[in-house]
Design an enzyme around this catalytic site. Structure first.
Site, PDB file in Angstrom:
ATOM      1  N   TYR A 184      -0.671  -3.936  -9.726  1.00 43.06           N
ATOM      2  CA  TYR A 184      -0.536  -4.888 -10.822  1.00 43.06           C
ATOM      3  C   TYR A 184      -0.039  -6.247 -10.302  1.00 43.06           C
ATOM      4  O   TYR A 184       0.180  -6.437  -9.116  1.00 43.06           O
ATOM      5  CB  TYR A 184       0.383  -4.322 -11.898  1.00 43.06           C
ATOM      6  CG  TYR A 184      -0.216  -3.154 -12.649  1.00 43.06           C
ATOM      7  CD1 TYR A 184      -1.459  -3.255 -13.260  1.00 43.06           C
ATOM      8  CD2 TYR A 184       0.454  -1.931 -12.741  1.00 43.06           C
ATOM      9  CE1 TYR A 184      -2.020  -2.187 -13.948  1.00 43.06           C
ATOM     10  CE2 TYR A 184      -0.100  -0.848 -13.422  1.00 43.06           C
ATOM     11  CZ  TYR A 184      -1.338  -0.981 -14.022  1.00 43.06           C
ATOM     12  OH  TYR A 184      -1.898   0.076 -14.691  1.00 43.06           O
ATOM     13  N   ALA A 187      -4.779  29.509 -27.273  1.00 42.72           N
ATOM     14  CA  ALA A 187      -4.789  29.159 -28.698  1.00 42.72           C
ATOM     15  C   ALA A 187      -4.185  30.268 -29.541  1.00 42.72           C
ATOM     16  O   ALA A 187      -3.401  30.011 -30.469  1.00 42.72           O
ATOM     17  CB  ALA A 187      -6.216  28.860 -29.152  1.00 42.72           C
ATOM     18  N   GLU A 213      -5.210  41.697 -28.683  1.00 43.02           N
ATOM     19  CA  GLU A 213      -5.925  41.260 -27.491  1.00 43.02           C
ATOM     20  C   GLU A 213      -6.634  42.474 -26.889  1.00 43.02           C
ATOM     21  O   GLU A 213      -5.991  43.462 -26.542  1.00 43.02           O
ATOM     22  CB  GLU A 213      -4.971  40.648 -26.476  1.00 43.02           C
ATOM     23  CG  GLU A 213      -5.575  40.372 -25.098  1.00 43.02           C
ATOM     24  CD  GLU A 213      -6.862  39.557 -25.153  1.00 43.02           C
ATOM     25  OE1 GLU A 213      -7.880  40.040 -24.618  1.00 43.02           O
ATOM     26  OE2 GLU A 213      -6.850  38.456 -25.735  1.00 43.02           O
TER      27      GLU A 213
END
Length: 653
Positions: A175, A395, A414
């Protein structure tokens, strides 16, 4: 205490900090478009202060409204009107005995006129273009350059008026201020260019002016790219240490060690493959040359690594950036020695990718990042009502955790013998162990909530009916794609999941079909498993790894090429043969022709398909049934977790 050094008090100038944890400056995209510090960005910083951080250094704050925007939405310290918002920010952070510095910034040639008002062009010490921005800047005259110096000083005064504890000058990452310091970007031949002393002069004058106006007890730090990775053309580690020593002599109160410029941007924000502590050599080079405090980035994910760096004495404060994006409670959890509960950064770089596209910060493992205002005041109104979550991937686990925290009685099904879904499979690849960290943390959170997790149990109408749930949340994942082609059922054809989970062995010469993240990962893993593997990636489009984040993709492809992996874009699989595969060569503007290539094994990594009708069998078993994640739409971990968080948080009884 386990992390004794980490939680020692420290000093920067005359300022005392409660511990050695620093939140380094990271662009957030959360400020108001005007540059005001509004509630979104205040709450973001407040949560990190509340979470145990000792010093917060804000995102890049612009000091120039004409040519100095670094982000479309960023903090500003250009006018007195911004003081009020900065004051509220400082006050909220101070509530938790955390100190806060404002980082003063100008992009110089590493900017874009598109985000500057009236499309003002870029300015820089020297007129040449970085290929990343592809926009030639105007070379500043001495008079023009001095006007920008005044703006830095004005920004520091406004910061002090707002109650900030200090300022940091951003002289790193290529920068504006870095451009004056570096022989690569400073090509002037006046009193501000050429010799080392001349290249330092512009920044020296800013520091001296701030100290004169704000007083010697108002801390001024500087962030430096101690190594630009441009060889002898730029700042090397040795020159970087020399610059740090010079800055101490001029009067800065600390040095914040960083590295890289836009041309070597992958070094600035390291991806998952970079080891923790991988900047130790840069930090040590500076520490050996200065007596003022050294703040250091070092790819720190875990408190144990931070403690080790402090014990070694190579730095005085540790910058934990993405670690505190992933978990704002990083500091408190470390202090409580509850490191299992820390959601550690997995190095996916989704955070910087979001900001570079004009979005606000996002995090794959922290769905609340950037939504701290929206996700506050959780409704704990579950009252023990039964709900079912189908699928134990990220999720599904996230859904179960939030619902349990809200007071619901959660059962998670699961069908496999382990949790983690596709992320578990991905974690088995080379250098992907950080994905496993996240799975372990989610499992810890499930156990903490005492959630009924039923492994090796497929969700059926019968076992769900037994529970009589009020709601069912379907996050069962997608189905792997296996195209209907001649020979596709051959013994030499292997599914990606079967290879990564170690259920099959492959031959010496391997074709990986598909160049998504998993395909690239498999190719890398094959070469690390046995360097004698001859690996080719077969991709029907013209871009290998198109789904990867660009800054990650570049590093991954370079590594694969260095490892000898053959990359074959515009090759479409049309059949599996006795000898290998048949591909169609998709050459632009030419008739496609077919070619046979010999391979011992073929690994299919073509992604997954959603199963949108999966929930139909359950629709009469509960008042509410939701389907999302890969079950509904194939998505990234970030998108899947965000969906999960939203569904679980907003579920109305």
């Amino acid at each position: 205490m386990k992390f004794k050094k980490l939680f020692e008090k420290g000093k920067i100038g005359s300022l005392t900090l409660k511990n050695r944890i620093v939140l380094p400056p990271m662009g957030t995209g959360l400020a108001e478009y005007s540059g005001e510090a509004g509630e979104d960005i205040i709450r973001y910083y407040e949560e990190r202060a509340k979470g145990g951080c000792g010093l917060i250094i804000t995102e890049i704050c612009r000091i120039d409204d004409e040519n100095g925007r670094g982000l479309a939405r960023q903090l500003s310290a250009t006018e007195p009107g911004f003081v009020g918002g900065l004051q509220r920010l400082a006050d909220r952070v101070h509530t938790y005995d955390t100190k806060i510095f404002l980082q003063l910034h100008h992009p110089g040639r590493e900017g874009s006129s598109m985000i500057n008002p009236n499309r003002k062009g870029l300015v820089a010490p020297s007129a040449f273009t970085t290929p990343v921005c592809n926009e030639e800047p105007h070379e500043l005259t001495i008079e023009e350059a001095k006007e920008i110096q005044k703006k830095y000083v004005k920004g520091a005064v406004l910061a002090k008026n707002a109650g900030m504890d200090g300022v940091e000058l951003h002289a790193a990452h290529g920068y504006f201020l870095n451009q004056w310091l570096s022989p690569f970007s400073n090509r002037r031949n006046d009193e501000y260019g050429g010799t080392f002393e001349n290249r330092m002069r512009y920044v020296d004058e800013i520091i001296q002016a701030i100290k004169m106006v704000c007083g010697v007890n108002f801390p001024v730090g500087i962030r430096l790219s101690v190594e630009e990775f441009m060889g002898d053309k730029g700042i090397t580690k040795e020159e970087g240490a020399k610059i740090a020593k010079h800055m101490e002599e001029i009067g800065v109160d600390y040095v914040h060690v960083s590295c890289g410029i836009y041309e070597t941007g992958y070094q600035i924000i390291p991806m998952y493959a970079f080891a923790q502590g991988s900047r130790k050599d840069l930090t040590k080079a500076v520490k050996e040359n200065v007596s003022i405090p050294v703040v250091s980035i070092n790819v720190i994910k875990e408190p144990e690594v931070a403690e080790e760096l402090l014990e070694e004495g190579i730095c005085d404060f540790v910058s934990v950036g993405r670690g505190q994006l992933a978990d704002p409670e990083w500091g408190n959890k470390a202090k409580a020695e509850n490191t299992k509960s820390i959601r550690k950064c997995i190095g996916c770089n989704r955070c910087i990718e979001a900001v570079s596209k004009g979005r606000h910060l996002e995090c794959s493992v922290n769905p609340r990042l950037g939504f701290e205002v929206s996700y506050s005041g959780m409704k704990k109104n579950g009252e023990g009502k039964k709900v079912v979550v189908i699928g134990g991937g990220p999720a599904g686990m996230q859904t179960a955790i939030i619902l349990s925290q809200r007071g619901f009685n959660v059962t998670l099904f699961e069908k496999k013998d382990h949790l983690g879904g596709a992320l578990y499979t991905g974690s088995l690849g080379n250098a992907k162990d950080k994905l496993g960290w996240f799975i372990e943390t989610e499992i810890y959170e499930l156990e903490k909530e005492n959630i009924d997790v039923r492994l090796n149990t497929e969700a059926t109408v019968e076992n769900i009916k037994e529970l009589s749930p009020q709601a069912i949340f379907v996050c069962a994942g997608g189905n792997p794609i296996k195209p209907k082609l001649d020979g596709i059922d051959s013994d030499k054809v292997v599914m990606a999941e079967d290879y990564l989970e170690g259920r099959v062995k492959v031959g010496k010469k391997v074709a990986v079909i598909g160049s998504g993240a998993t395909g690239l990962e498999i190719a890398d893993t094959l070469k690390h498993e046995d360097e004698n593997h001859e690996v080719s990636i077969i991709e029907m489009t013209n871009t290998i790894g198109a789904s990867e984040i660009p800054r990650v993709r570049g590093v991954v492809l370079k590594n694969l090429k260095d490892e000898g992996v053959d990359l074959l874009p515009l090759h479409q699989l049309v059949a599996v043969t006795d000898e290998g595969i048949r591909v169609k060569l998709l050459e632009d503007g030419k008739d496609a022709r077919e070619e046979d290539i010999r391979f011992d094994s073929v690994i299919l990594s073509l992604g997954s398909r959603p199963q949108p009708d999966y929930d139909k069998q359950f629709e009469n078993l509960a008042k509410d049934v939701f389907i999302y994640g890969d079950s509904s739409k194939i998505a990234t971990v970030l998108e899947a977790l965000r969906d999960a968080y939203a569904h679980a948080w907003n579920y109305a009884i």
